[in-house]
Design a protein around this motif. Structure first.
Motif, short mmCIF file in Angstrom:
data_model
loop_
_atom_site.label_atom_id
_atom_site.label_comp_id
_atom_site.label_asym_id
_atom_site.label_seq_id
_atom_site.Cartn_x
_atom_site.Cartn_y
_atom_site.Cartn_z
N PHE B 33 5.45 17.81 3.55
CA PHE B 33 4.06 18.27 3.67
C PHE B 33 3.77 18.69 5.11
O PHE B 33 4.31 18.11 6.05
CB PHE B 33 3.10 17.12 3.33
N LEU B 90 0.76 17.86 11.72
CA LEU B 90 1.52 16.69 11.29
C LEU B 90 2.38 17.03 10.07
O LEU B 90 1.89 17.62 9.11
CB LEU B 90 0.57 15.54 10.94
N SER B 94 7.94 12.29 1.50
CA SER B 94 7.88 11.17 0.57
C SER B 94 8.92 11.38 -0.52
O SER B 94 9.44 12.49 -0.70
CB SER B 94 6.48 11.04 -0.04
N PRO B 103 4.01 6.07 -0.55
CA PRO B 103 3.31 6.56 0.64
C PRO B 103 4.05 7.72 1.26
O PRO B 103 5.26 7.87 1.08
CB PRO B 103 3.29 5.35 1.56
N GLN B 104 3.34 8.53 1.99
CA GLN B 104 3.96 9.56 2.80
C GLN B 104 4.24 8.98 4.18
O GLN B 104 3.48 8.15 4.70
CB GLN B 104 3.04 10.78 2.93
N HIS B 105 5.32 9.46 4.78
CA HIS B 105 5.71 9.01 6.12
C HIS B 105 5.59 10.19 7.06
O HIS B 105 6.09 11.28 6.77
CB HIS B 105 7.14 8.48 6.09
N PHE B 106 4.95 9.96 8.21
CA PHE B 106 4.59 11.04 9.11
C PHE B 106 5.44 11.10 10.38
O PHE B 106 5.92 10.06 10.88
CB PHE B 106 3.13 10.88 9.55
N GLY B 107 5.58 12.31 10.90
CA GLY B 107 6.11 12.50 12.24
C GLY B 107 5.03 12.23 13.27
O GLY B 107 3.88 11.92 12.92
N ASP B 108 5.38 12.36 14.56
CA ASP B 108 4.43 12.07 15.63
C ASP B 108 3.48 13.21 15.94
O ASP B 108 2.59 13.06 16.77
CB ASP B 108 5.19 11.66 16.90
N GLY B 109 3.68 14.34 15.29
CA GLY B 109 2.73 15.44 15.46
C GLY B 109 3.11 16.41 16.58
O GLY B 109 3.84 16.06 17.51
#
Lengths: 113, 115
Positions: B33, B90, B94, B103-109
């Motif tokens: 995403f 971002l 998942s 849950p979705q897991h995110f990068g640091d942006g």
């Protein structure tokens, strides 16, 4: 039209007390709800989730409550610690929506020592 | 632990430039995403992908495109950058459909500024 709303942009709490963050939603198809925590200059980190078949889920100091009839969920943090100071986002996912999440606008929590 | 890596933390580009934002995940996740985060608006979904070479529009796809040539990599492209695309971007991943709620897991942006 925001389907997930966090009406309080900020919240200030004393260390050791309870923090209560609130979230309202409008889409009755939502069946999975999550809370994320975000520090500045970092990505959101997953905190806790709840399925619509439950009304409460607890993980250590964090508890999420779901009131389906009111379309309302809340995150309780007890006791609050200064390290909990961050922006908290609630998010929701609908059945058969392919794991897509709809996020609220966030609440900035400040825990004062 | 899931690792989602975004290629740049900060980026400054000029109006009209073509901009590429790269994202790589190391957990063999099917779903990826792209969001943008703006104050008071939360995270808004730009595009997502369920599989290699597949893409779906999110809530705000205008002015953006994406590419997913490999499972682990999902690129966001600003075709002709404009100042209203200045934002925090971002990337998340998942597990795929049929795995239950995940849950979705995110990068640091990536904080992108368009001048």
């Amino acid at each position: 039209d925001q389907q997930v709303k966090q009406n309080s942009p900020s919240l200030s709490v004393q260390e050791g007390r309870i923090s209560i963050l609130n979230c309202d939603y409008t889409n009755s198809m939502f069946d999975y709800f999550l809370w994320y925590k975000k520090y500045p200059a970092e990505g959101p980190t997953f905190l806790i989730s709840i399925s619509s078949i439950k009304d409460k889920n607890e993980d250590g100091r964090f508890t999420v409550f779901l009131n389906k009839s009111a379309k309302h969920l809340s995150l309780h943090i007890v006791p609050s610690q200064p390290g909990d100071s961050a922006v908290y986002f609630c998010a929701a996912s609908a059945k058969n929506a392919g794991n897509m999440l709809t996020f609220g606008g966030g609440t900035r929590l400040m825990v004062k020592p | 632990d899931v690792k989602v890596t975004q290629s740049s933390r900060y980026l400054v580009k000029r109006t009209g430039e073509k901009v590429f934002l790269e994202c790589v995940q190391d957990m063999d996740h099917e779903n990826m995403f792209w969001y943008r985060q703006d104050p008071g608006l939360g995270l808004r979904l730009i595009y997502f992908s369920y599989d290699v070479k597949m893409k779906e529009k999110g809530d705000i796809p205008e002015g953006y495109s994406v590419s997913r040539e490999k499972k682990e990599r999902f690129s966001l492209i600003l075709e002709s950058a404009s100042t209203n695309q200045t934002s925090m971007y971002l990337c998340a991943s998942s597990l795929g459909q049929g795995r239950g709620n995940q849950p979705q897991h995110f990068g640091d942006g990536t904080r992108l500024s368009i001048l």
